[in-house]
Design a protein around this motif. Structure first.
Motif, PDB file in Angstrom:
ATOM      1  N   GLU A   1      16.474  13.923  28.283  1.00 27.89           N
ATOM      2  CA  GLU A   1      16.773  13.199  29.519  1.00 27.89           C
ATOM      3  C   GLU A   1      17.873  13.957  30.254  1.00 27.89           C
ATOM      4  O   GLU A   1      18.891  14.305  29.662  1.00 27.89           O
ATOM      5  CB  GLU A   1      17.233  11.769  29.224  1.00 27.89           C
ATOM      6  N   ILE A   2      17.658  14.207  31.542  1.00 22.44           N
ATOM      7  CA  ILE A   2      18.599  15.007  32.333  1.00 22.44           C
ATOM      8  C   ILE A   2      19.298  14.122  33.360  1.00 22.44           C
ATOM      9  O   ILE A   2      18.635  13.453  34.163  1.00 22.44           O
ATOM     10  CB  ILE A   2      17.864  16.162  33.052  1.00 22.44           C
ATOM     11  N   GLU A   3      20.617  14.117  33.310  1.00 20.71           N
ATOM     12  CA  GLU A   3      21.427  13.403  34.307  1.00 20.71           C
ATOM     13  C   GLU A   3      22.071  14.453  35.206  1.00 20.71           C
ATOM     14  O   GLU A   3      22.773  15.340  34.722  1.00 20.71           O
ATOM     15  CB  GLU A   3      22.515  12.569  33.620  1.00 20.71           C
ATOM     16  N   THR A   4      21.802  14.387  36.511  1.00 18.26           N
ATOM     17  CA  THR A   4      22.345  15.404  37.414  1.00 18.26           C
ATOM     18  C   THR A   4      23.659  14.947  38.054  1.00 18.26           C
ATOM     19  O   THR A   4      23.863  13.772  38.314  1.00 18.26           O
ATOM     20  CB  THR A   4      21.344  15.760  38.520  1.00 18.26           C
ATOM     21  N   PHE A   5      24.530  15.929  38.295  1.00 17.44           N
ATOM     22  CA  PHE A   5      25.846  15.686  38.892  1.00 17.44           C
ATOM     23  C   PHE A   5      26.070  16.673  40.030  1.00 17.44           C
ATOM     24  O   PHE A   5      25.570  17.795  39.999  1.00 17.44           O
ATOM     25  CB  PHE A   5      26.950  15.866  37.845  1.00 17.44           C
ATOM     26  N   GLN A   6      26.865  16.239  41.007  1.00 15.72           N
ATOM     27  CA  GLN A   6      27.137  17.077  42.177  1.00 15.72           C
ATOM     28  C   GLN A   6      28.521  17.713  42.138  1.00 15.72           C
ATOM     29  O   GLN A   6      28.859  18.498  43.020  1.00 15.72           O
ATOM     30  CB  GLN A   6      27.019  16.235  43.457  1.00 15.72           C
ATOM     31  N   ASP A   7      29.336  17.361  41.134  1.00 14.36           N
ATOM     32  CA  ASP A   7      30.683  17.922  41.081  1.00 14.36           C
ATOM     33  C   ASP A   7      30.982  18.451  39.685  1.00 14.36           C
ATOM     34  O   ASP A   7      30.131  18.438  38.806  1.00 14.36           O
ATOM     35  CB  ASP A   7      31.726  16.869  41.508  1.00 14.36           C
ATOM     36  N   TYR A   8      32.215  18.937  39.500  1.00 16.10           N
ATOM     37  CA  TYR A   8      32.606  19.536  38.231  1.00 16.10           C
ATOM     38  C   TYR A   8      33.520  18.631  37.395  1.00 16.10           C
ATOM     39  O   TYR A   8      34.024  19.065  36.363  1.00 16.10           O
ATOM     40  CB  TYR A   8      33.347  20.854  38.486  1.00 16.10           C
ATOM     41  N   VAL A   9      33.728  17.409  37.842  1.00 18.38           N
ATOM     42  CA  VAL A   9      34.660  16.509  37.146  1.00 18.38           C
ATOM     43  C   VAL A   9      33.914  15.455  36.323  1.00 18.38           C
ATOM     44  O   VAL A   9      34.185  15.262  35.138  1.00 18.38           O
ATOM     45  CB  VAL A   9      35.614  15.834  38.153  1.00 18.38           C
ATOM     46  N   LEU A  10      32.962  14.783  36.959  1.00 20.30           N
ATOM     47  CA  LEU A  10      32.275  13.663  36.313  1.00 20.30           C
ATOM     48  C   LEU A  10      31.483  14.037  35.055  1.00 20.30           C
ATOM     49  O   LEU A  10      31.435  13.240  34.114  1.00 20.30           O
ATOM     50  CB  LEU A  10      31.355  12.965  37.317  1.00 20.30           C
ATOM     51  N   PRO A  11      30.866  15.226  34.988  1.00 18.97           N
ATOM     52  CA  PRO A  11      30.095  15.529  33.767  1.00 18.97           C
ATOM     53  C   PRO A  11      30.948  15.546  32.501  1.00 18.97           C
ATOM     54  O   PRO A  11      30.471  15.144  31.437  1.00 18.97           O
ATOM     55  CB  PRO A  11      29.513  16.922  34.056  1.00 18.97           C
TER      56      PRO A  11
ATOM     57  N   ASN B   1      25.365  28.754  41.737  1.00 17.06           N
ATOM     58  CA  ASN B   1      24.620  27.492  41.636  1.00 17.06           C
ATOM     59  C   ASN B   1      24.635  26.731  42.961  1.00 17.06           C
ATOM     60  O   ASN B   1      23.613  26.206  43.406  1.00 17.06           O
ATOM     61  CB  ASN B   1      25.149  26.620  40.500  1.00 17.06           C
ATOM     62  N   TYR B   2      25.785  26.713  43.634  1.00 17.73           N
ATOM     63  CA  TYR B   2      25.871  26.033  44.929  1.00 17.73           C
ATOM     64  C   TYR B   2      25.175  26.839  46.016  1.00 17.73           C
ATOM     65  O   TYR B   2      24.576  26.270  46.936  1.00 17.73           O
ATOM     66  CB  TYR B   2      27.329  25.786  45.295  1.00 17.73           C
ATOM     67  N   ALA B   3      25.251  28.149  45.928  1.00 10.19           N
ATOM     68  CA  ALA B   3      24.577  28.999  46.911  1.00 10.19           C
ATOM     69  C   ALA B   3      23.064  28.786  46.857  1.00 10.19           C
ATOM     70  O   ALA B   3      22.411  28.577  47.891  1.00 10.19           O
ATOM     71  CB  ALA B   3      24.926  30.464  46.660  1.00 10.19           C
ATOM     72  N   ILE B   4      22.502  28.826  45.647  1.00 14.73           N
ATOM     73  CA  ILE B   4      21.055  28.652  45.488  1.00 14.73           C
ATOM     74  C   ILE B   4      20.628  27.265  45.947  1.00 14.73           C
ATOM     75  O   ILE B   4      19.610  27.102  46.625  1.00 14.73           O
ATOM     76  CB  ILE B   4      20.645  28.889  44.017  1.00 14.73           C
ATOM     77  N   ASP B   5      21.410  26.246  45.586  1.00 17.53           N
ATOM     78  CA  ASP B   5      21.101  24.871  45.959  1.00 17.53           C
ATOM     79  C   ASP B   5      21.088  24.704  47.471  1.00 17.53           C
ATOM     80  O   ASP B   5      20.386  23.838  48.005  1.00 17.53           O
ATOM     81  CB  ASP B   5      22.125  23.922  45.328  1.00 17.53           C
TER      82      ASP B   5
END
Length: 285
Positions: A73-83, A217-221
């Motif tokens: 199961e994959i949970e996606t995150f948009q920042d570097y703090v919450l994971p 990762n942000y560039a590709i996204d």
């Protein structure tokens, strides 16, 4: 005698059919229990990840893990703090978004009891500019926009030093270098480190600054191609390997070992090389 046989035979038939029915029920129950046992044997692994490339790589790994009895199961995150907060809270079994220097910095800063379960890939950081086609064209006093994440500063400054734009203090650990460690800056570059890493592609698209350094990762996204769109890019021998991070002790679990093994498999490494064309580089240790 015939009369008694006529009476007893139907009863015998009823008892026989009842016995057969019971056996079938028992067999069905036993079969159901076996199926339940098989279902119970399947392990669910919850992994937190950045959208790109981490979640995409994990999606590709799902069928390979399924073969090993692991449901991912994959949970996606948009920042570097919450994971990392979610990993510490036990909401995740592992996360896959950060490089080793960032992981180490987070452990030191927050007291996380995390360990690196295995390196998977490198995302070279790139320099982007809408105004200039090479670093040589950057003017004196150029406005350089970088991430506010201090653990990224070392790799950014190391890249700029390698390109001859600055010189860092002798003896400084490159991965821990900060702007204060710059001892020579011939072009008098002005560094702006006020922005979250996730905002940098938008800042670039807004044509802010003279150059923006963006994690791949942000560039590709954001639809950028780090190889084609950057004016300079970190080499693939970077020490900034993205890893699977887990709570201490979990690195020895069979599920985590299987996850790392699959992500380092030839199938996944070939997928990374083909899909990202050098913008993401797989590693094997």
């Amino acid at each position: 005698m015939k009369k008694w046989l006529t009476i007893l035979l139907p009863f015998a038939l009823i008892l026989f059919l009842a016995a057969c029915g019971t056996n079938k029920d028992e067999e069905a129950t036993e079969g159901g229990n076996a199926d339940d046992a098989k279902t119970e044997e399947k392990i669910t692994l919850v992994v937190g990840a950045s959208n790109v490339p981490h979640a995409e790589i994990l999606e590709e790994a799902k069928p390979l893990l399924e073969e090993k009895g692991i449901e991912l199961e994959i949970e996606t995150f948009q920042d570097y703090v919450l994971p990392n907060q979610a990993l510490e809270a036990g909401d995740l079994d592992a996360n896959y978004f950060q490089h080793i220097p960032y992981l180490n910095a987070q452990i030191a800063e927050n007291g996380y009891d995390f360990v690196n379960a295995g390196g998977i890939h490198i995302e070279p950081i790139g320099v982007y500019s809408k105004k200039y086609k090479s670093l040589d064209e950057l003017p004196e006093g150029a406005h350089i926009i970088i991430s506010s994440s201090v653990p990224d500063h070392g790799r950014i400054l190391s890249l700029l030093e390698k390109e001859g734009l600055i010189t860092l203090k002798e003896g400084v650990e490159k991965t821990e270098a900060t702007i204060d460690d710059i001892v020579d800056n011939p072009k008098k570059l002005e560094f702006d480190a006020e922005y979250e890493a996730s905002l940098l592609p938008q800042i670039f698209n807004n044509d802010e600054g003279d150059a923006v350094l963006i994690n791949s990762n942000y560039a590709i996204d954001a639809g950028l191609n780090p190889i084609e769109d950057s004016i300079a890019i970190e080499e693939s021998d970077s020490p900034y390997v993205n890893v699977i991070a887990v709570n201490k002790g979990d690195e020895n679990s069979e599920a985590i070992k299987a996850l790392v093994e699959v992500l380092r498999s030839k199938e996944i490494q070939d997928f990374i090389l083909e899909k990202y064309e050098g913008a993401v580089v797989p590693v094997s240790e």
